[in-house]
Design a protein around this motif. Structure first.
Motif, PDB file in Angstrom:
ATOM      1  N   GLN A  32     -12.820 -11.993   0.905  1.00 56.23           N
ATOM      2  CA  GLN A  32     -13.723 -11.887   1.377  1.00 56.23           C
ATOM      3  C   GLN A  32     -15.162 -12.592   1.472  1.00 56.23           C
ATOM      4  OE1 GLN A  32     -13.791  -7.507   1.890  1.00 56.23           O
ATOM      5  NE2 GLN A  32     -13.515  -7.472   3.952  1.00 56.23           N
TER       6      GLN A  32
ATOM      7  N   GLU B 229     -19.349  -5.059  -1.628  1.00 60.58           N
ATOM      8  CA  GLU B 229     -18.989  -3.486  -1.998  1.00 60.58           C
ATOM      9  C   GLU B 229     -17.111  -3.119  -2.444  1.00 60.58           C
ATOM     10  OE1 GLU B 229     -19.588  -1.852   1.767  1.00 60.58           O
ATOM     11  OE2 GLU B 229     -21.106  -2.070   1.991  1.00 60.58           O
ATOM     12  N   GLY B 230     -16.407  -4.134  -2.198  1.00 58.69           N
ATOM     13  CA  GLY B 230     -15.305  -3.317  -3.017  1.00 58.69           C
ATOM     14  C   GLY B 230     -14.806  -4.004  -4.484  1.00 58.69           C
ATOM     15  N   LEU B 231     -16.380  -5.523  -4.619  1.00 54.68           N
ATOM     16  CA  LEU B 231     -15.923  -5.418  -5.957  1.00 54.68           C
ATOM     17  C   LEU B 231     -16.559  -4.673  -6.713  1.00 54.68           C
ATOM     18  CD1 LEU B 231     -16.064  -9.714  -5.335  1.00 54.68           C
ATOM     19  CD2 LEU B 231     -13.516  -8.057  -6.748  1.00 54.68           C
TER      20      LEU B 231
ATOM     21  N   THR C 278      -7.078 -10.891  -4.419  1.00 52.58           N
ATOM     22  CA  THR C 278      -7.059  -9.251  -3.716  1.00 52.58           C
ATOM     23  C   THR C 278      -8.776  -9.356  -2.821  1.00 52.58           C
ATOM     24  OG1 THR C 278      -9.273  -9.025  -5.322  1.00 52.58           O
ATOM     25  CG2 THR C 278      -7.599  -8.661  -6.903  1.00 52.58           C
TER      26      THR C 278
ATOM     27  N   HIS D   4     -19.134  -6.800   2.540  1.00 52.95           N
ATOM     28  CA  HIS D   4     -18.140  -6.322   2.624  1.00 52.95           C
ATOM     29  C   HIS D   4     -17.730  -6.495   1.127  1.00 52.95           C
ATOM     30  CE1 HIS D   4     -19.001  -3.901   5.980  1.00 52.95           C
ATOM     31  NE2 HIS D   4     -18.172  -5.643   7.082  1.00 52.95           N
ATOM     32  N   GLY D   5     -17.604  -8.366   0.856  1.00 48.73           N
ATOM     33  CA  GLY D   5     -16.637  -8.348  -0.394  1.00 48.73           C
ATOM     34  C   GLY D   5     -16.924  -8.054  -1.812  1.00 48.73           C
TER      35      GLY D   5
ATOM     36  N   GLN E 183      -6.834  -7.744   8.542  1.00 52.88           N
ATOM     37  CA  GLN E 183      -7.572  -6.873   7.744  1.00 52.88           C
ATOM     38  C   GLN E 183      -7.735  -5.575   8.299  1.00 52.88           C
ATOM     39  OE1 GLN E 183      -5.863  -6.483   4.041  1.00 52.88           O
ATOM     40  NE2 GLN E 183      -4.620  -8.697   4.479  1.00 52.88           N
ATOM     41  N   GLN E 184      -8.429  -6.142   9.010  1.00 44.28           N
ATOM     42  CA  GLN E 184      -9.167  -5.056   9.716  1.00 44.28           C
ATOM     43  C   GLN E 184      -8.060  -4.295  10.653  1.00 44.28           C
ATOM     44  OE1 GLN E 184     -12.942  -6.256  10.970  1.00 44.28           O
ATOM     45  NE2 GLN E 184     -13.726  -6.823   8.413  1.00 44.28           N
TER      46      GLN E 184
ATOM     47  N   PRO F 197     -18.182  -1.401  -6.454  1.00 47.47           N
ATOM     48  CA  PRO F 197     -18.128  -0.007  -5.466  1.00 47.47           C
ATOM     49  C   PRO F 197     -19.391   0.623  -6.426  1.00 47.47           C
ATOM     50  CG  PRO F 197     -16.277   0.074  -6.916  1.00 47.47           C
ATOM     51  CD  PRO F 197     -16.766  -1.317  -7.342  1.00 47.47           C
TER      52      PRO F 197
ATOM     53  N   PRO G  13     -11.005  -8.144  -1.169  1.00 49.60           N
ATOM     54  CA  PRO G  13     -12.972  -8.332  -1.772  1.00 49.60           C
ATOM     55  C   PRO G  13     -13.028 -10.018  -2.093  1.00 49.60           C
ATOM     56  CG  PRO G  13     -12.324  -5.934  -2.546  1.00 49.60           C
ATOM     57  CD  PRO G  13     -10.593  -7.388  -2.529  1.00 49.60           C
ATOM     58  N   SER G  14     -12.402 -10.064  -3.051  1.00 48.10           N
ATOM     59  CA  SER G  14     -12.892 -12.008  -3.538  1.00 48.10           C
ATOM     60  C   SER G  14     -11.944 -12.544  -3.028  1.00 48.10           C
ATOM     61  CB  SER G  14     -11.740 -11.962  -4.483  1.00 48.10           C
ATOM     62  OG  SER G  14     -11.430 -11.211  -6.215  1.00 48.10           O
TER      63      SER G  14
END
Length: 213
Positions: free
Chosen positions: A76, A203-205, A71, A200-201, A138-139, A207, A73-74
């Motif tokens: 990142q 935050e995704g892992l 993924t 940022h990673g 990715q951005q 939330p 986030p991982s």
């Protein structure tokens, strides 16, 4: 922030993580005794190889992640930690072990395909640069978003070619102390970029942690 300003930020980050100035002494040592024409050809090959590696990372890096079931986030967090380790090595004036193994260092003496390995990969287009390029892509989703990233990639390629072409003069002008100072400054910039990737990673892992603040 405008699109051009963001692409300029990407280019500066690439210059920091690729750190071509820090590789100048290695380039000079590896090409010792070569003619000016041979050094110029090697510098051009290195620049083109770095652009190809970063370009491929930008266009199909996400497909590679999907293939391995990783993924974003991982990646990142993992990529951010890797870049942080490289930045710490740079701030200590060292080449990180993540950039060059003892076997690759020994290849310097053999002078075979030196423009590709180890000058281009992994000294310049190493895991940190590849990770950074995938994260940046990715951005900028979509075909044209990835195409826009070719601008900073081409800029870093031209920058590398110019530096290596003028390697003797630059190294003589800066000296070992000057190169060490530039390397440490680049490491500090990289450390800040790596913290952004990790944040940022996370935050995704996690939330819920963001919602709780």
């Amino acid at each position: 922030m405008t699109e051009y300003a963001y692409l300029l930020k990407v280019a500066i980050a690439l210059i920091a993580i690729v750190n071509p100035i820090g590789c100048l002494p290695i380039f000079i040592s590896a090409t010792s005794g070569w003619s000016k024409a041979e050094r110029a050809k090697t510098a051009r090959t290195v620049a083109i190889t770095v652009m190809i590696v970063l370009g491929v990372s930008a266009f199909i890096g996400d497909l590679i992640l999907d293939f391995f079931g990783i993924t974003m986030p991982s990646f990142q967090v993992g990529g951010g930690i890797l870049i942080l380790l490289i930045s710490i090595s740079m701030m200590h004036g060292k080449q990180g072990a993540t950039r060059q193994t003892p076997e690759e260092a020994q290849d310097l003496a053999e002078r075979e395909v030196i423009a590709i390995v180890p000058l281009s990969i992994p000294l310049l287009a190493g895991p940190g640069a590849i990770s950074s390029m995938i994260l940046t892509a990715q951005q900028h989703p979509g075909f044209w978003g990835h195409v826009s990233l070719m601008l900073p990639i081409v800029l870093i390629g031209l920058f590398i070619w110019g530096l290596l072409f003028l390697a003797d003069a630059i190294t003589h002008y800066l000296g070992r102390i000057g190169i060490n100072i530039v390397t440490r400054l680049m490491g500090l910039i990289l450390a800040a970029m790596s913290v952004e990737f990790i944040a940022h990673g996370l935050e995704g892992l996690f939330p819920r942690l963001v919602g709780a603040t």
